[in-house]
Structure formats: C-alpha cells, structure tokens
Design a protein around this motif. Sequence first.
Motif, PDB file in Angstrom:
ATOM      1  N   LYS A 184       0.852  -1.194   0.000  1.00  0.00           N
ATOM      2  CA  LYS A 184       0.000   0.000   0.000  1.00  0.00           C
ATOM      3  C   LYS A 184       0.882   1.237   0.000  1.00  0.00           C
ATOM      4  N   PHE A 185       1.488   1.562   1.135  1.00  0.00           N
ATOM      5  CA  PHE A 185       2.320   2.758   1.172  1.00  0.00           C
ATOM      6  C   PHE A 185       3.747   2.465   1.616  1.00  0.00           C
ATOM      7  N   ALA A 186       4.182   1.212   1.534  1.00  0.00           N
ATOM      8  CA  ALA A 186       5.492   0.872   2.058  1.00  0.00           C
ATOM      9  C   ALA A 186       6.594   1.340   1.118  1.00  0.00           C
ATOM     10  N   VAL A 187       7.733   1.662   1.693  1.00  0.00           N
ATOM     11  CA  VAL A 187       8.902   2.064   0.927  1.00  0.00           C
ATOM     12  C   VAL A 187       9.938   0.965   1.063  1.00  0.00           C
ATOM     13  N   ALA A 188      10.529   0.547  -0.050  1.00  0.00           N
ATOM     14  CA  ALA A 188      11.496  -0.546  -0.009  1.00  0.00           C
ATOM     15  C   ALA A 188      12.713  -0.159   0.814  1.00  0.00           C
ATOM     16  N   ALA A 189      13.180  -1.093   1.628  1.00  0.00           N
ATOM     17  CA  ALA A 189      14.373  -0.880   2.435  1.00  0.00           C
ATOM     18  C   ALA A 189      15.608  -1.298   1.653  1.00  0.00           C
ATOM     19  N   ALA A 190      16.749  -0.824   2.092  1.00  0.00           N
ATOM     20  CA  ALA A 190      18.001  -1.201   1.452  1.00  0.00           C
ATOM     21  C   ALA A 190      19.020  -1.531   2.517  1.00  0.00           C
ATOM     22  N   ILE A 191      19.940  -2.423   2.193  1.00  0.00           N
ATOM     23  CA  ILE A 191      21.011  -2.786   3.113  1.00  0.00           C
ATOM     24  C   ILE A 191      22.173  -1.845   2.865  1.00  0.00           C
ATOM     25  N   ALA A 192      22.642  -1.207   3.914  1.00  0.00           N
ATOM     26  CA  ALA A 192      23.675  -0.193   3.744  1.00  0.00           C
ATOM     27  C   ALA A 192      25.064  -0.807   3.751  1.00  0.00           C
ATOM     28  N   LYS A 193      25.891  -0.416   2.791  1.00  0.00           N
ATOM     29  CA  LYS A 193      27.285  -0.820   2.714  1.00  0.00           C
ATOM     30  C   LYS A 193      28.107   0.398   2.321  1.00  0.00           C
ATOM     31  N   THR A 196      30.094   2.800   0.028  1.00  0.00           N
ATOM     32  CA  THR A 196      29.982   3.020  -1.405  1.00  0.00           C
ATOM     33  C   THR A 196      30.927   4.122  -1.819  1.00  0.00           C
ATOM     34  N   ALA A 197      30.931   4.385  -3.129  1.00  0.00           N
ATOM     35  CA  ALA A 197      31.765   5.479  -3.618  1.00  0.00           C
ATOM     36  C   ALA A 197      31.334   6.807  -3.048  1.00  0.00           C
ATOM     37  N   SER A 198      30.028   6.929  -2.700  1.00  0.00           N
ATOM     38  CA  SER A 198      29.543   8.170  -2.106  1.00  0.00           C
ATOM     39  C   SER A 198      29.804   8.208  -0.611  1.00  0.00           C
ATOM     40  N   ASN A 199      30.259   7.092  -0.042  1.00  0.00           N
ATOM     41  CA  ASN A 199      30.575   6.989   1.378  1.00  0.00           C
ATOM     42  C   ASN A 199      31.945   6.350   1.476  1.00  0.00           C
ATOM     43  N   MET A 205       8.962   4.568 -10.957  1.00  0.00           N
ATOM     44  CA  MET A 205       9.573   5.845 -11.327  1.00  0.00           C
ATOM     45  C   MET A 205      10.774   6.116 -10.416  1.00  0.00           C
ATOM     46  N   PRO A 206      11.922   5.487 -10.702  1.00  0.00           N
ATOM     47  CA  PRO A 206      13.068   5.626  -9.789  1.00  0.00           C
ATOM     48  C   PRO A 206      13.598   7.038  -9.661  1.00  0.00           C
ATOM     49  N   LEU A 207      13.576   7.813 -10.751  1.00  0.00           N
ATOM     50  CA  LEU A 207      14.082   9.182 -10.657  1.00  0.00           C
ATOM     51  C   LEU A 207      13.152  10.049  -9.823  1.00  0.00           C
ATOM     52  N   VAL A 208      11.853   9.879  -9.984  1.00  0.00           N
ATOM     53  CA  VAL A 208      10.892  10.610  -9.149  1.00  0.00           C
ATOM     54  C   VAL A 208      11.119  10.283  -7.684  1.00  0.00           C
ATOM     55  N   LYS A 209      11.244   9.001  -7.371  1.00  0.00           N
ATOM     56  CA  LYS A 209      11.464   8.594  -5.980  1.00  0.00           C
ATOM     57  C   LYS A 209      12.747   9.208  -5.431  1.00  0.00           C
ATOM     58  N   SER A 210      13.818   9.130  -6.225  1.00  0.00           N
ATOM     59  CA  SER A 210      15.099   9.654  -5.768  1.00  0.00           C
ATOM     60  C   SER A 210      15.042  11.160  -5.544  1.00  0.00           C
ATOM     61  N   VAL A 249      21.212  16.595  -5.809  1.00  0.00           N
ATOM     62  CA  VAL A 249      21.543  15.633  -6.862  1.00  0.00           C
ATOM     63  C   VAL A 249      20.335  14.722  -7.019  1.00  0.00           C
ATOM     64  N   ALA A 250      19.506  14.993  -8.017  1.00  0.00           N
ATOM     65  CA  ALA A 250      18.189  14.361  -8.104  1.00  0.00           C
ATOM     66  C   ALA A 250      18.259  12.854  -8.204  1.00  0.00           C
ATOM     67  N   ASP A 251      19.296  12.312  -8.861  1.00  0.00           N
ATOM     68  CA  ASP A 251      19.364  10.856  -9.041  1.00  0.00           C
ATOM     69  C   ASP A 251      20.277  10.183  -8.020  1.00  0.00           C
ATOM     70  N   ARG A 252      20.544  10.846  -6.914  1.00  0.00           N
ATOM     71  CA  ARG A 252      21.461  10.312  -5.895  1.00  0.00           C
ATOM     72  C   ARG A 252      21.049   8.920  -5.412  1.00  0.00           C
ATOM     73  N   PHE A 253      19.748   8.668  -5.294  1.00  0.00           N
ATOM     74  CA  PHE A 253      19.271   7.427  -4.696  1.00  0.00           C
ATOM     75  C   PHE A 253      18.769   6.409  -5.717  1.00  0.00           C
ATOM     76  N   VAL A 254      19.139   6.604  -6.985  1.00  0.00           N
ATOM     77  CA  VAL A 254      18.770   5.652  -8.027  1.00  0.00           C
ATOM     78  C   VAL A 254      19.744   4.483  -8.003  1.00  0.00           C
ATOM     79  N   GLY A 255      19.231   3.271  -8.192  1.00  0.00           N
ATOM     80  CA  GLY A 255      20.077   2.093  -8.317  1.00  0.00           C
ATOM     81  C   GLY A 255      20.518   1.520  -6.986  1.00  0.00           C
ATOM     82  N   GLU A 256      21.306   0.454  -7.078  1.00  0.00           N
ATOM     83  CA  GLU A 256      21.730  -0.272  -5.883  1.00  0.00           C
ATOM     84  C   GLU A 256      22.593   0.588  -4.973  1.00  0.00           C
ATOM     85  N   GLU A 257      23.528   1.314  -5.573  1.00  0.00           N
ATOM     86  CA  GLU A 257      24.399   2.162  -4.766  1.00  0.00           C
ATOM     87  C   GLU A 257      23.604   3.249  -4.060  1.00  0.00           C
TER      88      GLU A 257
END
Length: 511
Positions: free
Chosen positions: A20-29, A31-34, A364-369, A430-438
């Motif tokens: 319904k309104f859930a947001v997918a979680a991600a496992i943090a590791k 990255t190049a941004s970290n 819509m990954p870019l919208v979400k990001s 950075v609009a696409d910061r959260f797109v993709g696995e990284e």
Amino acid sequence: MSSLTSFSSTATLPIVPRGKFAVAAAIAKPTASNPSPPQPTTLLPLRKIPGDYGPPLLGPLRDRFAYFYTEGRDAYLRSRSNRHRSTVLRLNVPPGPPIAADPRVIALLDAASFPVLFDTDLVEKKDLFTGTFMPSVSLTGGYRTLSYLDPSEPNHAPLKKLLFHLLSSRHQHVIPEFRRTSAVMFDTLEAGISAKGSADFSAASDKAAFDFLCRSLLGTDPADTELGPDGPKIIMKWILFQLGPIMTLGLPNLVEDLLLHSVRLPPALVRKDYDRLAGFFRRAAGPVLDEAGRIGVSREEAVHNLVFSVCFNAFGGMNILLPSLVKWVGRAGARLHGRLAEEVRSVARSAGGGGLSMRSLESMPLVKSAVYECLRVEPPVPLQFGRAKRDFVLSSHDARYEVRAGELLFGYQPFATKDARVFGRAEEFVADRFVGEEGGRLLRHVVWSNGPETQAATVSNKQCAGKDFVVLVARMLLAELFLRYDSFDIEVGTSALGSSVKLTSLKRASF
C-alpha cells in the motif's frame, strides 16, 4: 516541522502494510559516495564534550540573539562546531529564559552521532517535540498529544495504532483525491500566471493540501462544512501560537524577541479558532472515533490527536515539503525536468490510460530519488531532541563522548544529512542520488522521519507514523506536475516555516 515529526511522531499519519504505502528498504554498505566508513567505535579516542553555556541568563540571551539574528541558525551551529573542532559539543538553543528555564544541550551535528536520538533504550522523548520548551496543552484541548509522548507511556501505543488505522482504512481514496485536488490547483496556478505573470505556489498548495487531507482521510470536503475555506488560515495561526518561541517572522529584532521569544502567546487568543477545527473533526471523523473507543482511547482524546496529526503534523509538514520540492526541482532546470517528464509519461503510457497508481509510482526511480533528495537536503523537521535515560558513551566519526543521565541531546538534521563523510557533493541537490543499488544503500542516512528511511514506523518507536504517506504525496506531486508540463520556472523567497515559491511559467506537455 521528527516530524515541524513530525512529520514525525514528531509526525503525521500512519504507515500501512507493504503493497500500500510501504517504501522498499536497502542494506547499507560502504559506497563510492561513502568512501570512508567509520572506524570501530572501540578504536575512537574518548574525549570530553567541548563547549560551554556561558553565564546564567546572559549566556542564553546572547546565544538566542546569535541564533536568530546576528548569525542565523546554521552559522551559529557551524561556527561553534568549527571553534571547538568537534561535531559533538555543548551549547544553548532557543528560546531560553523566561520561556525555557534550561536551554543547555549537547549538540549532535554529524551523521554518526545523530542516530542516537532514535534509540528509545538510551533516550526519552517525553515532552520534547519542540525541544527545551513545551507549548501549553490548552492549545490541544488539554491533552498531551502523541508527538509529546515517549513510547514507554501507556497512551503512546494505542494513539499510534489509531493513526495506522486511519490511513489503512482510507488508502484507496488517496491517489484519486490527490489527482482531483492537484488538477484544480494547477488550473488555478495557470490562470494566475496568465493574468498576473506569476502565481503563488505556496498559497495554492496550502489550500490543496488541506482539502486533500480532509477528503482523502476523513471523506469530507471542508468547503461543504461550517469550516469553509478557513482551515489553512486557522491552522497557521494555531501553529504560530505553538512554535512562536522558536520561529522568526522577520520583524524588527527587539520587537520579535519580546513578542515571540520572551513570552508565550496567550492560548485564549486562538481558542475559538481551535474549537472550530476540533468541531470539524468531531463531525467528520466518526468512523475513526469509533475505532478509538475499540482500542481504549476516549473519543475526546482521539479528536485532539487527530487535529494535531492531520493539521499540525501532516498539513504543517506539507506546508514546508511541497514548496521545498518545487523549489529544488525548479532550480535544477530544464534538463532534469525533461528526464522526469520522460520517466513519468513513459510509465503512465505503459500502465494504460495515462493514470497514476501505486504500482506506476513505484516504477519511477528518478521521481522517488528526487523526493528523497529533497528530504535529505531540506528535511521538514530539522530539529530533534532526546533526554539521556542513563549514562552512555556516544560516538561521532572521530571520537567517543560520555553522556550523563538527564542531559538533553539536540540533533540538527540538515548537518547530519549533508555530512560530507557520508554523501558526495553533500551540499548539492543531486536528483538521481538514490537511483540504483548504490543509491539504495544511502537511504539509511535519510532520516527526515525521525528514523532511517529503511526502517518502519512501529508503536514502539518515535518514527513518523505517516512516513510512507508523506513520500507518496511528494511523488504524486512530481508525477502530476510532469504529466501536465515539460518544464517550469520559479521565484523563491522565504516564509516563517520554510520557502515561499512563486511559479512564473508552466510549459505545457509537448510529447
């Protein structure tokens, strides 16, 4: 407005089951941004917390003027952090005396130390929604509402369950009502631009937000009731009476300090307005009030909690978030606008009928990001507080610090979520910061909801009960915007709670 909790508890409205309104979680590791994962805390040196509070009365008053007027909030915090070469330090935060007798806090100004505020085993949240002072309960019908309750208090769980029930029971109405409301809003904005050359998005979105919340969550159009069009104006006046001690309105410094930061505005001046809001909810929220009785919450306490959650948390949060989202996306320019328009329209065409659905929005990954990036750069509730329940050791990126039971911790979220040790180009949108696995791995550092974006709100934590609802509304705004328009131009000012945004052009969809 920890989330204004609230949007958090600090905030708003309920989370509901996945799908319904859930947001997918991600496992943090790492990255190049970290690029520099923190050292194990046992290897960090143990330091004394630097900083001081100055002499009684004089120190807090001096710091209040610096915080509001001579330096400003960000510069006040940054200058002291630089002076002591530490992101954990002692300082005063407003309003100070006479409204708040004890303004002393331990400030947490990085992404490593900030999350201790989410640990309810270590910190208590009782009466700390607004920090070192608490507004009069006369402003909330005589009740301490959910945002001011610690999870250990008996009313916390049933009140949060009630909010979960509210959104869960009305989830099918959210997207249709938002589409209806946003269509009217955009038509109004177009007419304003055509007639005057610009249109006030902030004012239009305030009206749209209140209408949307009432129709989607309560099944009632306020225009058809005695409340009429007055809801947004009443709510903003009521919020001023609660947050005045930590707001600035741009008045002459001494006048504003005497009016807002030295005395409390008398609740009696807004009581009739508040009674109108409460009366509206008593009549409109019948099914939810029935549910309150079944879970052990009195109808009257439920009424005042619904007023607070819908009007302060949800509406107040949207008052900040929606103009902020349009501001950041607008400033990013036509290239980003084209990418968003292509994504939104491609998904809508694939879904058939050009409409929006939960499934299409998830595609819509870019919208979400872009929404997550707005919540990172300009979180709607920048301040969080917690009081140490016991002695413990707190870690920053570089050191460990001993905290004593009873000490008040103050976290400034914009510094935590723009921590260059975590985010590359941390100060930029950075609009696409959260797109993709990284990008997904970075979501744990997006903490606007009084908890990591990868964590769910529960009755045992203080994370925003409506975190997924808030994200959904922001996504819908972008999707509706780019279904209708290729691009837009803006003018940005400031308001008491955030940004004031005017639209100067809306370029109709051409493909």
